[in-house]
Motif scaffolding. Structure first.
Motif, mmCIF file in Angstrom:
data_model
loop_
_atom_site.group_PDB
_atom_site.id
_atom_site.type_symbol
_atom_site.label_atom_id
_atom_site.label_comp_id
_atom_site.label_asym_id
_atom_site.label_seq_id
_atom_site.Cartn_x
_atom_site.Cartn_y
_atom_site.Cartn_z
ATOM 1 N N ALA A 1 9.055 -15.736 0.474
ATOM 2 C CA ALA A 1 10.245 -16.035 1.277
ATOM 3 C C ALA A 1 10.584 -14.865 2.195
ATOM 4 N N GLU A 2 10.475 -13.642 1.666
ATOM 5 C CA GLU A 2 10.745 -12.443 2.473
ATOM 6 C C GLU A 2 9.713 -12.293 3.584
ATOM 7 N N LEU A 3 8.441 -12.440 3.234
ATOM 8 C CA LEU A 3 7.385 -12.280 4.230
ATOM 9 C C LEU A 3 7.453 -13.371 5.281
ATOM 10 N N GLY A 4 7.736 -14.592 4.856
ATOM 11 C CA GLY A 4 7.819 -15.691 5.802
ATOM 12 C C GLY A 4 8.892 -15.502 6.850
ATOM 13 N N SER A 5 10.020 -14.893 6.477
ATOM 14 C CA SER A 5 11.080 -14.639 7.457
ATOM 15 C C SER A 5 10.793 -13.402 8.303
ATOM 16 N N PHE A 6 9.984 -12.496 7.773
ATOM 17 C CA PHE A 6 9.657 -11.271 8.507
ATOM 18 C C PHE A 6 8.655 -11.528 9.634
ATOM 19 N N LEU A 7 7.688 -12.387 9.420
ATOM 20 C CA LEU A 7 6.590 -12.545 10.373
ATOM 21 C C LEU A 7 7.044 -12.989 11.764
ATOM 22 N N PRO A 8 7.970 -13.948 11.912
ATOM 23 C CA PRO A 8 8.411 -14.294 13.268
ATOM 24 C C PRO A 8 9.114 -13.129 13.968
ATOM 25 N N ARG A 9 9.871 -12.340 13.206
ATOM 26 C CA ARG A 9 10.533 -11.176 13.804
ATOM 27 C C ARG A 9 9.498 -10.158 14.260
ATOM 28 N N LEU A 10 8.460 -9.975 13.457
ATOM 29 C CA LEU A 10 7.395 -9.046 13.833
ATOM 30 C C LEU A 10 6.687 -9.518 15.099
ATOM 31 N N ALA A 11 6.415 -10.799 15.190
ATOM 32 C CA ALA A 11 5.730 -11.336 16.368
ATOM 33 C C ALA A 11 6.534 -11.087 17.641
ATOM 34 N N ARG A 12 7.865 -11.146 17.535
ATOM 35 C CA ARG A 12 8.705 -10.903 18.715
ATOM 36 C C ARG A 12 8.692 -9.435 19.125
ATOM 37 N N LEU A 13 8.420 -8.539 18.201
ATOM 38 C CA LEU A 13 8.396 -7.109 18.518
ATOM 39 C C LEU A 13 7.069 -6.669 19.121
ATOM 40 N N ALA A 14 5.993 -7.418 18.854
ATOM 41 C CA ALA A 14 4.669 -7.067 19.369
ATOM 42 C C ALA A 14 4.503 -7.583 20.795
ATOM 43 N N ALA A 15 3.326 -7.342 21.350
ATOM 44 C CA ALA A 15 3.040 -7.805 22.710
ATOM 45 C C ALA A 15 3.038 -9.326 22.766
ATOM 46 N N ARG B 1 -1.861 -11.632 18.193
ATOM 47 C CA ARG B 1 -2.426 -12.306 17.023
ATOM 48 C C ARG B 1 -2.130 -11.470 15.784
ATOM 49 N N LEU B 2 -1.568 -12.109 14.773
ATOM 50 C CA LEU B 2 -1.266 -11.442 13.515
ATOM 51 C C LEU B 2 -2.278 -11.859 12.450
ATOM 52 N N SER B 3 -2.725 -10.890 11.661
ATOM 53 C CA SER B 3 -3.602 -11.156 10.528
ATOM 54 C C SER B 3 -2.948 -10.612 9.271
ATOM 55 N N LEU B 4 -2.962 -11.390 8.195
ATOM 56 C CA LEU B 4 -2.460 -10.930 6.909
ATOM 57 C C LEU B 4 -3.641 -10.504 6.051
ATOM 58 N N LEU B 5 -3.628 -9.265 5.609
ATOM 59 C CA LEU B 5 -4.678 -8.735 4.745
ATOM 60 C C LEU B 5 -4.058 -8.507 3.374
ATOM 61 N N CYS B 6 -4.493 -9.267 2.390
ATOM 62 C CA CYS B 6 -3.742 -9.423 1.147
ATOM 63 C C CYS B 6 -4.581 -8.982 -0.040
ATOM 64 N N HIS B 7 -4.146 -7.922 -0.693
ATOM 65 C CA HIS B 7 -4.917 -7.317 -1.782
ATOM 66 C C HIS B 7 -4.371 -7.708 -3.145
ATOM 67 N N SER B 8 -5.256 -8.110 -4.053
ATOM 68 C CA SER B 8 -4.927 -8.318 -5.454
ATOM 69 C C SER B 8 -3.756 -9.310 -5.602
ATOM 70 N N ALA C 1 1.572 -17.582 15.191
ATOM 71 C CA ALA C 1 1.156 -16.214 15.506
ATOM 72 C C ALA C 1 0.154 -15.681 14.484
ATOM 73 N N VAL C 2 0.205 -16.195 13.255
ATOM 74 C CA VAL C 2 -0.729 -15.745 12.214
ATOM 75 C C VAL C 2 -2.004 -16.577 12.334
ATOM 76 N N THR C 3 -3.082 -15.928 12.752
ATOM 77 C CA THR C 3 -4.338 -16.633 12.979
ATOM 78 C C THR C 3 -5.320 -16.489 11.832
ATOM 79 N N ASP C 4 -5.151 -15.440 11.000
ATOM 80 C CA ASP C 4 -6.117 -15.180 9.940
ATOM 81 C C ASP C 4 -5.419 -14.616 8.707
#
Length: 338
Positions: free
Chosen positions: A187-201, A205-212, A226-229
């Motif tokens: 829920a936290e990450l889902g609300s953060f990603l659109p805000r992040l996309a607005r701050l970038a160029a 293209r956003l990629s989530l790299l998810c460990h463990s 905005a999240v392509t991968d």
């Protein structure tokens, strides 16, 4: 006259089911907790952070959160928590660190940016796994720095965001075997990603790299165009049966190092424990990426095959990459939780 030995009573179906569930849950727990020692994160006092408004300019946001970090370091020092204070001072980076979020209370949260976010059209968001706290932050940061250096060597307009935006479970805890923390984090990450996309160029293209355990978080996060991968690595499973079940239109990738102990985790899901299908199993349907021969903590080390593979996903240069999802007429995907 000798008496025949009484035959051993066979358990009924209900008993066998309980035994099987207990055994498999125990196997999952043993496989997860045995190879890794937990990192203690005692409750440390810190002031509530000042949160800049959504309209604040990016430099002002960085300055506000750096001030929050400094205030937390002073509070820790005053409370005699010198170890935490020293780690927070190291995070300040001589005053040049850039944070989109910081909260020094408890285990702590931090969202740090590496690179020029405003000009970046390729942005990687790192999602950590268990036992990542302010007390262990430097190892997480080291991976982000290594990735940013690798990306910039090929593509100057790139940035990395180290997203410690949730309370990660302890490696030795029941929480690490369930999706509870992941649901909260998603829920936290889902609300953060659109805000992040607005701050970038624009059109970044956003990629989530998810460990463990972070792969469980990403697999439960609803993402926009905005999240392509999404790359899952060192994953114990996601709680979903297949890549098609994830609430995203992004390409799903999966990789595991040859020396990663998590390959021994039983891929079961019973009674709310465990995470089911192995993401590197072809039946899951993820695109494979080369992850080399390293261990569970080696994926972002400089010079590794896994770092090269992850960089290729972010930059869109992986040989296995198909056209970006935004360029395809993608069918509707169910947003139901797995």
């Amino acid at each position: 006259m000798s008496r025949r030995p009484r035959p051993t009573a066979r358990p009924d179906g209900r008993s066998r089911g309980r035994l099987r569930r207990t055994l498999l849950a125990g196997l999952v727990a043993a496989a997860v907790v045995f190879p890794v020692s937990a990192a203690a994160s005692p409750e440390v006092p810190a002031p509530a952070p000042a949160v800049p408004g959504e309209s604040a300019a990016l430099p002002d946001r960085y300055a506000a959160h750096l001030a929050n970090l400094a205030a937390a370091a002073r509070t820790a020092e005053n409370a005699g928590r010198n170890g935490r204070a020293a780690k927070l001072r190291a995070m300040e980076g001589g005053g040049g660190a850039r944070f989109l979020g910081f909260d020094g209370r408890g285990k702590g949260r931090a969202i740090e940016v590496f690179g020029d976010l405003e000009t970046a059209d390729r942005v990687a968001v790192l999602i950590p796994g268990s036992d990542t706290t302010l007390d262990t932050y430097q190892r997480f940061r080291a991976g982000a720095v290594a990735l940013q250096q690798r990306l910039r060597a090929e593509h100057a307009r790139s940035a990395v965001v180290a997203w410690l935006g949730y309370d990660t479970p302890g490696t030795i805890s029941p929480a690490v075997l369930t999706t509870g923390r992941a649901d909260e984090a998603a829920a936290e990450l889902g609300s953060f990603l659109p805000r992040l996309a607005r701050l970038a160029a624009p059109q970044a293209r956003l990629s989530l790299l998810c460990h463990s355990y972070g792969s469980v978080v990403c697999a439960r996060t609803e993402t926009g165009p905005a999240v392509t991968d999404i790359a899952l690595f060192g994953s114990p499973g996601t709680g979903a049966g297949s890549a098609a079940d994830l609430p995203t239109r992004a390409r799903i990738w999966a990789g595991r190092g040859g020396g990663d102990w998590i390959s021994g985790v039983p891929h079961v899901r019973l009674g709310g424990f465990g995470f089911g299908t192995d993401p590197v199993d072809p039946s899951f349907g993820a695109l494979p990426f080369p992850a080399g021969s390293g261990g569970h903590s080696d994926y972002l080390k400089p010079g590794t095959e896994s770092l090269e593979g992850l960089a290729g996903i972010v930059l869109g240069s992986s040989p296995a990459a198909r056209p970006a999802p935004s360029a395809l007429a993608a069918p509707e995907v169910s947003h139901a939780r797995a």
